[in-house]
Structures are given as C-alpha cells and as structure tokens.
Design an enzyme around this catalytic site. Structure first.
Site, PDB file in Angstrom:
ATOM      1  N   LYS A 185     -72.111  15.278 -33.391  1.00 55.64           N
ATOM      2  CA  LYS A 185     -71.823  16.331 -32.435  1.00 55.64           C
ATOM      3  C   LYS A 185     -72.914  17.443 -32.810  1.00 55.64           C
ATOM      4  O   LYS A 185     -73.431  17.595 -34.002  1.00 55.64           O
ATOM      5  CB  LYS A 185     -70.403  16.908 -32.862  1.00 55.64           C
ATOM      6  CG  LYS A 185     -69.394  16.041 -32.447  1.00 55.64           C
ATOM      7  CD  LYS A 185     -67.817  16.589 -33.038  1.00 55.64           C
ATOM      8  CE  LYS A 185     -67.505  17.848 -32.260  1.00 55.64           C
ATOM      9  NZ  LYS A 185     -66.101  18.142 -32.465  1.00 55.64           N
ATOM     10  N   SER A 227     -63.552  18.910 -28.528  1.00 55.51           N
ATOM     11  CA  SER A 227     -65.160  19.468 -28.462  1.00 55.51           C
ATOM     12  C   SER A 227     -65.654  18.119 -28.720  1.00 55.51           C
ATOM     13  O   SER A 227     -67.095  18.261 -28.485  1.00 55.51           O
ATOM     14  CB  SER A 227     -65.179  20.520 -29.415  1.00 55.51           C
ATOM     15  OG  SER A 227     -64.897  19.970 -30.943  1.00 55.51           O
ATOM     16  N   SER A 241     -59.700  18.186 -31.035  1.00 58.39           N
ATOM     17  CA  SER A 241     -61.062  18.009 -30.436  1.00 58.39           C
ATOM     18  C   SER A 241     -61.578  16.440 -30.914  1.00 58.39           C
ATOM     19  O   SER A 241     -62.605  15.987 -29.991  1.00 58.39           O
ATOM     20  CB  SER A 241     -61.917  18.612 -31.378  1.00 58.39           C
ATOM     21  OG  SER A 241     -61.682  20.124 -30.803  1.00 58.39           O
TER      22      SER A 241
END
Length: 511
Positions: free
Chosen positions: A79, A159, A183
């Site tokens: 990420k 996320s 997430s």
C-alpha cells in the site's frame, strides 16, 4: 504446468521453488498484466518495473545452495502507506507532495517491506489507498480511484483497496494489507476475496503514538485460505535487523499446529484444529453504531449471511442466534481515537490546506481534542474490549455480515459535496459506518476475524447490473486464526451455494 496467471499463490511459490519458473519471467508476466489492466482499475499508483526486474534477476542468479526465502520470486506490492526503498511514499495525499507535485522517494524499507524482502518477494510497486488510510474507500485527490474489478463503477473498498483490486483482477497473486478498522476485510469482501485480520500482537507492528488504541495489524488478502495462510506465516516473522521503531512482539505468533499453511492443509484432510466436535457459532447483525444511527442490513447482505449460515451448518457446525448489544459510548469513543492519527500527522498549515475535506476536518477536530478527552475515549474502548471478549466467549465464533450493502458507487460517500469540501465530512463518515458497521469493533477488542464471500448477486432493482460478491465475517476467540482459516477451507471445499471460483470471479480482466 498451468499458465502463470492460473496459479494460486501457493502453486506459484512451489513452481518457483522447483525451478519450473524463474523470478524474471514471473515478474514480467505480472508487470505486463499491470500495464494492460491497471489504467482501467486504478489499483497501482506507482509501478517499479526496473527495481522489480533487477531484484528478480538477482534472485535468479543466487548460487547453488544459497538460502531462499519462503516467497522466493513471488511478486507482491505494498500500500502507498509504506516505505519501500527507492519508491515514492505518497500516503494517498496531496499534502505530502514535494516539488513538482511528486511524493518523496523512501531511502529505506519500513518493517513490513523488510519482512517481505527477506522472504524473497519481488516488490512490483505501490497501490492505491485513501488519504492517510483514513477511509473505507480508496478514492483521493492524487490518483484515479481503485475500482472493483467485478463492477468498475463501484469502489474496491479501503484502505487496502488497491491491494484488493490487484488480487481480484489477477495483477498480484496475493497481497499484504493493514487493518485498523476493517481495512483488510472491507476491500476483501467488496472484491470477493478472503481477508484476514490477525489477533492483536500476532504480527509484529510498529507501536506508534498515532495508533493510541493499538487498532492496526497487518493481514493477508487472498483468493483462497491456503494463500492467506502462506502470507500470514511470512507476516508473523520479525523484521530483519534493527527495528524501525518500537515493535509489539507478543508470544502468540506461531500457529498451534506449526505453520498456518500446514493447519489449512491438515483441515482439508479432516484433521481440524478444534478436534472432532462441531463449532458453536453465534449469528448477529447487531452493531456498535446502532445507538447513533439506523443501520440497515440490505437484502443482499442478509442473503450473503443466510448462505454462510447454510454452508456452516452443512459443514457440521451448530449455528444459532447470538443476542448481543454494545456500549452506547462506543461510537464517540471510536471516532475520537480513530481520528487522532490525523492530528499527529506532521503537516504544516500549507500542507494541511491540501487535504481532502474529510481529512482536513478530522485533523482540525483532533487538534482541538485534549489529552484528557483522548484518554477517556481509550478507557471506554478498553471497557468495550473486556465486555465484548467476555460476551463472545459464549461461542467458538461469532458470525456477522461482512458488509451491510453491495459495493458502493464511486463518489457515494461524499455525494452532493466536493471531495475537498469539509462540509461533507460528517455525511461521509456516517455512510462509512453504515456500509461497514461490524468491522471496527474487532480492531478495538483485538480478536482475529476473517471475511469470506458466500454468494454472488446483483444489487436490488438492478437486474442488468454487474454480479458482485457478498459475504460474511467470522470473529474468532483470542489467537484463533488457525481455526478461522480452517473454517474458510471447509467453506471453500463445500462449494458454497452460488459461489464462483475463488481465484478469479467473472468480471475480472482476462489474461
């Protein structure tokens, strides 16, 4: 041998270990898929092809007898919240951009990148996230949104949305995510994947002030239970060399039977980690946000839950209602703790002015919050933790829907506002809570949980719309990741009603 794109992560790892594939040809395959499909998906925000191929060539030229890591040659990505040496770290935010609007290059790996590099993985690049990982959708002001491969007009969740989109579309074989309020599980559920949040302390995690309640833990997003177990085994390894900061290292890391992958394989042979008895699983749609808003469980979410109940019963488990309720102080306390990270972000006034409306508004509120108010919020959450762990202890697992609705259209959260407008922050947050009302509690109490798809459906009233996944969340007892993965394996082997092949659902890009 099957083509590279048809292999699971475990099969790919085995083919690389056996010399049936080289790290270079594997990296080239996935880089080509990224080049072909990412413009329409928005999964990657940075592709480090040169770095990845140089790393792959170095792995292919290791001398005979040299030690090879458990993910030798397996392509992964991180990420855009993590530092990877030689790659930009943008945090999904215009606020951190340097001259020319580009985020700075990281000089060193953070702990997670170091663990993955030590495992032999080849890091292909960075994937899309919400600004500073704050939201349950991966849309921001600096790059195209991460789209759901099964329904491109909808989001991939967040996320870890870019990671989920990449795995679901076959741009990565498996991916590590981070989960502070759902997430990993939210994007996994939206994209039809297995998403595991480990027990607090299972995976070494930076102990930062920005995570005052210790909510965040790294976990896998995968197409199968075996792939999730493979990556979880690697994530449980401590970072090599000196830690990049304080690290939580509790004595719960190893799976009870050895590795998590061995546990899943043993379960498929009938050797279950809980023995011969059936599991007692309590079912609930109660949410800790019920005290402040009307949480509606959509018909599709209920159908996914019912499919999960039926499959668990078919696997021999005892499944029945769990009458649960939650402390009405939870919503405010969670909000206060969750938004503290924006207050501690090292931004000056000019940088803060470049935040999205939600992040900017929540930063302003965090900066006005006193240390006493934050301490009280943490105290409430610790009380909730004790109450919930005790209540859930009446069952081996607790079952909830994974999400309350089908994947949300892009822009739905701030609908009627501009993404940069702070006036939309409260609507945005309420809609996030309505979409994913069951995930954040699990981070607060520290228990392990997994989401798994149980059926594929169309949104109500959209007979011509795309077919999307719906699923369930299973919350385990403390340190029960092995049990959760074994149950997922049972569900996969039991051919869930209406399920699609776990490695690639219809709607994802082809070769």
């Amino acid at each position: 041998m099957s083509s590279i794109g048809d292999l699971s992560a475990v099969q790919l790892r085995d083919a690389l270990a056996a010399g049936e594939l080289t790290a270079v040809e594997t990296a080239e395959h996935f880089l080509a898929r990224i080049d072909r499909h990412n413009p329409a998906l928005g999964a990657f925000v940075h592709v480090a092809a040169d770095l990845a191929l140089a790393r792959a060539r170095a792995l292919d030229t290791l001398p005979a007898g040299a030690e090879r890591g458990p993910l030798h040659g397996v392509p992964l990505a991180l990420k855009d919240l993590h530092d990877v040496a030689g790659m930009p770290t943008g945090y999904g935010s215009a606020a951190v951009a340097g001259p020319g609007g580009n985020p700075p290059l990281a000089e060193t790996d953070d702990d997670l990148a170091a663990v993955l590099r030590a495992s032999g993985a080849v890091l292909l690049g960075k994937t899309q996230v919400p600004e500073f990982g704050l939201n349950c959708y991966s849309e921001n002001l600096v790059a195209p949104p991460a789209r759901n491969p099964h329904a491109p007009a909808t989001g991939a969740g967040g996320s870890s949305g870019g990671q989920a989109a990449a795995v679901a579309a076959g741009l990565l074989p498996v991916a590590p995510g981070s989960d502070g309020g759902g997430s990993v599980r939210i994007p996994a559920a939206a994209c039809g994947l297995v998403g595991l949040k480990p027990n607090r302390g299972r995976v070494p995690t930076a102990d930062a002030q920005s995570d005052a309640a210790q909510l965040v833990v790294h976990g896998p997003l995968a197409r199968t239970a075996e792939d999730a177990a493979l990556l979880l085994d690697v994530l449980c390894s401590p970072a090599p060399g000196p830690a990049h900061g304080n690290v939580v290292r509790r004595a719960v890391r190893a799976a009870p039977q050895g590795s998590f992958l061995e546990t899943v394989r043993a379960a498929r042979r009938g050797r279950l980690p809980w023995g011969d008895r059936p599991l007692r699983i309590g079912v609930s749609t109660a949410s800790p946000f019920d005290s402040v808003q009307d949480i509606e469980v959509s018909a599709e979410a209920r159908a996914g839950l019912e499919a999960g109940v039926a499959a668990l019963r078919a696997a021999g488990h005892e499944v029945g209602p769990a009458r649960l309720s939650y402390d009405p102080e939870y919503p405010e306390a969670f909000f206060d703790v969750w938004t503290t990270a924006m207050g501690t972000a090292p931004l000056d006034a000019e940088q803060a002015g470049r935040l999205t409306g939600l992040a900017g508004e929540f930063r302003a509120r965090a900066l006005r919050r006193s240390a006493v108010e934050l301490a009280r919020a943490v105290t409430v959450l610790r009380r909730v933790e004790q109450e919930v762990v005790q209540a859930y202890g009446a069952w081996d697992m607790v079952l909830t829907p994974a999400l309350a609705m089908t994947p949300r259209p892009l822009g739905w959260y701030w609908e009627g506002y501009d993404l940069a407008d702070p006036a939309g922050a409260d609507q945005d947050y309420r809609r996030q809570c309505a979409y994913t009302p069951w995930t954040s509690l699990v981070n607060v109490v520290g228990l392990p949980a997994v989401t798994v798809p149980t059926l594929w459906t169309r949104a109500a009233g959209d007979d011509d719309g795309p077919v999307v996944p719906m699923g369930v969340q299973l919350v385990g007892r403390p340190s029960a990741e092995a049990q959760l993965l074994a149950v997922v394996a049972q569900l996969e082997d039991g051919a869930l009603p209406g399920s699609r092949p776990a490695r690639r659902g219809a709607g994802a890009p082809g070769p």
